[in-house]
Structures are given as structure tokens and as C-alpha cells.
Enzyme design. Structure first.
Site, PDB file in Angstrom:
ATOM      1  N   GLY A  36       0.915  -1.188  -0.042  1.00 41.14           N
ATOM      2  CA  GLY A  36       0.170   0.056  -0.192  1.00 41.14           C
ATOM      3  C   GLY A  36       0.780   1.176  -0.029  1.00 41.14           C
ATOM      4  CG  HIS A  37       3.155   2.132   3.423  1.00 40.35           C
ATOM      5  ND1 HIS A  37       3.415   1.039   4.337  1.00 40.35           N
ATOM      6  CD2 HIS A  37       2.614   3.181   4.085  1.00 40.35           C
ATOM      7  CE1 HIS A  37       2.834   1.450   5.283  1.00 40.35           C
ATOM      8  NE2 HIS A  37       2.275   2.569   5.456  1.00 40.35           N
ATOM      9  CE  LYS A 149      -5.361   1.069   6.021  1.00 38.98           C
ATOM     10  NZ  LYS A 149      -5.858   0.948   7.393  1.00 38.98           N
ATOM     11  CB  SER A 185      -3.175  -2.295   7.940  1.00 42.33           C
ATOM     12  OG  SER A 185      -2.882  -1.674   9.252  1.00 42.33           O
TER      13      SER A 185
HETATM   14  P1  AMP Z   1       0.619   4.576   7.806  1.00 41.13           P
HETATM   15  O1  AMP Z   1       2.188   4.191   7.598  1.00 41.13           O
HETATM   16  O2  AMP Z   1      -0.216   3.734   8.460  1.00 41.13           O
HETATM   17  O3  AMP Z   1       0.542   6.102   8.590  1.00 41.13           O
HETATM   18  O4  AMP Z   1       0.389   5.096   6.146  1.00 41.13           O
HETATM   19  C1  AMP Z   1       1.032   6.126   5.629  1.00 41.13           C
HETATM   20  C2  AMP Z   1       0.125   6.193   4.352  1.00 41.13           C
HETATM   21  O5  AMP Z   1      -0.076   5.010   3.510  1.00 41.13           O
HETATM   22  C3  AMP Z   1      -0.979   6.907   4.567  1.00 41.13           C
HETATM   23  O6  AMP Z   1      -1.210   8.117   3.735  1.00 41.13           O
HETATM   24  C4  AMP Z   1      -2.129   5.762   4.473  1.00 41.13           C
HETATM   25  O7  AMP Z   1      -3.300   6.034   4.053  1.00 41.13           O
HETATM   26  C5  AMP Z   1      -1.306   4.837   3.377  1.00 41.13           C
HETATM   27  N1  AMP Z   1      -1.701   3.546   3.464  1.00 41.13           N
HETATM   28  C6  AMP Z   1      -1.764   2.524   4.477  1.00 41.13           C
HETATM   29  N2  AMP Z   1      -2.224   1.731   4.072  1.00 41.13           N
HETATM   30  C7  AMP Z   1      -2.725   1.683   2.855  1.00 41.13           C
HETATM   31  C8  AMP Z   1      -3.001   0.672   1.727  1.00 41.13           C
HETATM   32  N3  AMP Z   1      -3.574  -0.610   2.217  1.00 41.13           N
HETATM   33  N4  AMP Z   1      -3.456   1.146   0.380  1.00 41.13           N
HETATM   34  C9  AMP Z   1      -3.326   2.499   0.301  1.00 41.13           C
HETATM   35  N5  AMP Z   1      -2.503   3.359   0.966  1.00 41.13           N
HETATM   36  C10 AMP Z   1      -2.543   2.919   2.326  1.00 41.13           C
END
Ligand code: AMP
Length: 280
Positions: A36-37, A149, A185
Site C-alpha cells: 500500500g505504501h 484507506k 495495514s
Molecule cells: P501509515 O504508515 O499507516 O501512517 O500510512 C502511511 C500512508 O500510507 C497513509 O497515507 C495511508 O493512508 C497509506 N496507506 C496505508 N495503508 C494503505 C493501503 N492499504 N493502501 C493504500 N494506502 C495505504
């Protein structure tokens, strides 16, 4: 690929990149990177000349009883993934670098962040807007890429950028899912096999909701009731909220208008808090 821990160093690199006319794309993350990232990085690479990924587990967005200590930290693996994906710079500051002793300034969006996750995580959005504004000031991005997400987070950040006249375009990338539908996630690493199977009920329930709308259901209550019922069949899953909201304002919808709304869910799977949403 450069890795930078110092705020001053990162800021002076960013300023000189900008003055040489290069477009900077920022992907803010808390690390423990998954596909996702990485797809957000791909989007940033398409749109910008230089891509900066920030990796920072931001303490100000966690409540006192939340998983800040436990949050996965796998910097070496993350750096390898960034390198392989063609990232130009990783900014991974320490907590003290971002919030030195005596730090006392916070930025708060008051409307979009009030509902949904803002109710069950009252510290969360204030921490997110504060850290994002700091990251924007440090990395000077022309564009910053966030994931759908976290739909409410995207809406809050867009509002902050508009309200504070920030010169950064917010780009939203689609939710990336595992082949069986589970939204990727970093917190999925907390799940045992049994919990993961139960967690799958969230994306399944969202798909059922979307099908209902496709087949003509226009009652928000029916959609919410169906999702809630589906989740209640899974004993490890406890619903925090199920709501149909406007996809820009996050305001509660009373009737389905296809294309304008999303249905969003937050739920505990035992001790793990997960969120997901789908456009209707
Ligand atoms: P985080 O590391 O969880 O704070 O997420 C960093 C970025 O990655 C944020 O913009 C989230 O929305 C994005 N993100 C996390 N999980 C996903 C996913 N499954 N698909 C797309 N973007 C994601």
C-alpha cells in the site's frame, strides 16, 4: 538513496531541490512498509522529480492507551524497500528531533476530524495534522501522496492545506488490498491466523454493501444494518462505527447517492483496531 535524520539537513536539501526547479513528492509514513505504501511511492514518482519518504512513528497521534510502543519498527527492511522502489531520500527523524523538549505548538482541524475516528481517538487528528504540517515545512513538497484507506485522514489533510493556504497538492492513491480483500495495514502484523480470518469480514461486509447499492438499495439504515449484522457473526470483531458519509466532507449521509459517498468501518479484532472503507 540518501537517508536523513536531521530536520535542518532535510530542510536545506529540500530548499535547494526546489530552487533548482525540481518537483518534490512526499510520501509520509510510519514505516513497516507494505505494498500500500509502495504504490503511493509509485504515484509520487510518476508525478514528481524527487521522491521523499518520511518514516516516523508519530507519538502525538497515539492516545495514552494505544499501541505507540508496540507499533512495528523495521527500519532496515523499510530502507531496502524504498531503495528497490527508486526513492530518492528517506527522512527518518528521531522523536526528539521532531518534538524537542519544550515543544508546544499543535494544529487542529475542527470539523472533518470531529466524527468517525475523531470520536474514538480524540488525540489522533491533532497529531496527524501537526506532524504533516511539520513534514511539509521540512520537506517543502509540491505534492504529498496519501492513501484512500485512511479516507478521513485524507479529507482532514486536504482541509488543512486549503485552510492554511499551503502550496502542496494532496494526491490520494487507492486502497491496496491483499488478494483475499483485506486492506493492507501495518497493524495486520498484530493478527494471528484466526484473527486475520475474522478481520476479513470487514472488507467482505463492505463489498456486500457496495453490491446492495449496485442492486438499487438507497437506504443508509439498511446498508449500515447489513454490515453490522455481517460483522456481528464474527465473535472477535467489535464494531466501533459503521457509517455512510460524503466522501469529501465526511458528513453523515441520510440517503445513498451513488458516486458521492463511502461506507466506512472501524472495528476491533480482539486487541487490534482496523479501519477500511469502500466507495459506493
Ligand atoms: P501509515 O504508515 O499507516 O501512517 O500510512 C502511511 C500512508 O500510507 C497513509 O497515507 C495511508 O493512508 C497509506 N496507506 C496505508 N495503508 C494503505 C493501503 N492499504 N493502501 C493504500 N494506502 C495505504
Amino acid at each position: 538513496m540518501q537517508t536523513i535524520q536531521s530536520v535542518n539537513e532535510m530542510q536545506s536539501h529540500a530548499i535547494s531541490l526546489r530552487s533548482s526547479g525540481r518537483l518534490i513528492g512526499l510520501v509520509p509514513t510510519m514505516g513497516s512498509l507494505h505494498e500500500g505504501h509502495l504504490e503511493l511511492i509509485d504515484i509520487a514518482k510518476e508525478k514528481a522529480d524527487k521522491v521523499i519518504v518520511s518514516i516516523f512513528v508519530n507519538p502525538t497521534q497515539f492516545g495514552p492507551s494505544e499501541d505507540y510502543q508496540q507499533y512495528p519498527r523495521v527500519l532496515e527492511e523499510d530502507l531496502e524497500k524504498c531503495r528497490a522502489r527508486g526513492v530518492d531520500m528517506v527522512f527518518n527523524p528521531s522523536v526528539n528531533e521532531m518534538y524537542p523538549e519544550g515543544y508546544s505548538t499543535y494544529v487542529e482541524e475542527e470539523h472533518i476530524s470531529a466524527g468517525l475516528c475523531g470520536i474514538s481517538r480524540p488525540h489522533f487528528f491533532r497529531g496527524v495534522t501537526t506532524v504533516c504540517l511539520k513534514l511539509f515545512n521540512i520537506t517543502r513538497p509540491d505534492l504529498a501522496v496519501f492513501g484512500q484507506k485512511d479516507a478521513q485522514q485524507c479529507a482532514v489533510i486536504k482541509k488543512m492545506v486549503a485552510d492554511l493556504n499551503l502550496p502542496t497538492e494532496i494526491v490520494v492513491g487507492p486502497t491496496v488490498r491483499e488478494p483475499d480483500g483485506l486492506a493492507m495495514s501495518s497493524r495486520n502484523t498484530y493478527l494471528t491466523d484466526v484473527q486475520r480470518r475474522e478481520a476479513l469480514s470487514i472488507s467482505k461486509a463492505l463489498r456486500i454493501a457496495k453490491e446492495m447499492v449496485g442492486e438499487g438499495t438507497r437506504s443508509v439504515d439498511r446498508i449500515v444494518a447489513e454490515i453490522t449484522h455481517h460483522l456481528s457473526l464474527h465473535r472477535r470483531v467489535r464494531v466501533i462505527y459503521v457509517q455512510v458519509v460524503d466522501k469529501e466532507t465526511m458528513e453523515h449521509a441520510t440517503e445513498i447517492v451513488p458516486g458521492k459517498q463511502l461506507v466506512t468501518v472501524a472495528a476491533w479484532v480482539d486487541q487490534t483496531r482496523l479501519i477500511d472503507n469502500i466507495e459506493l
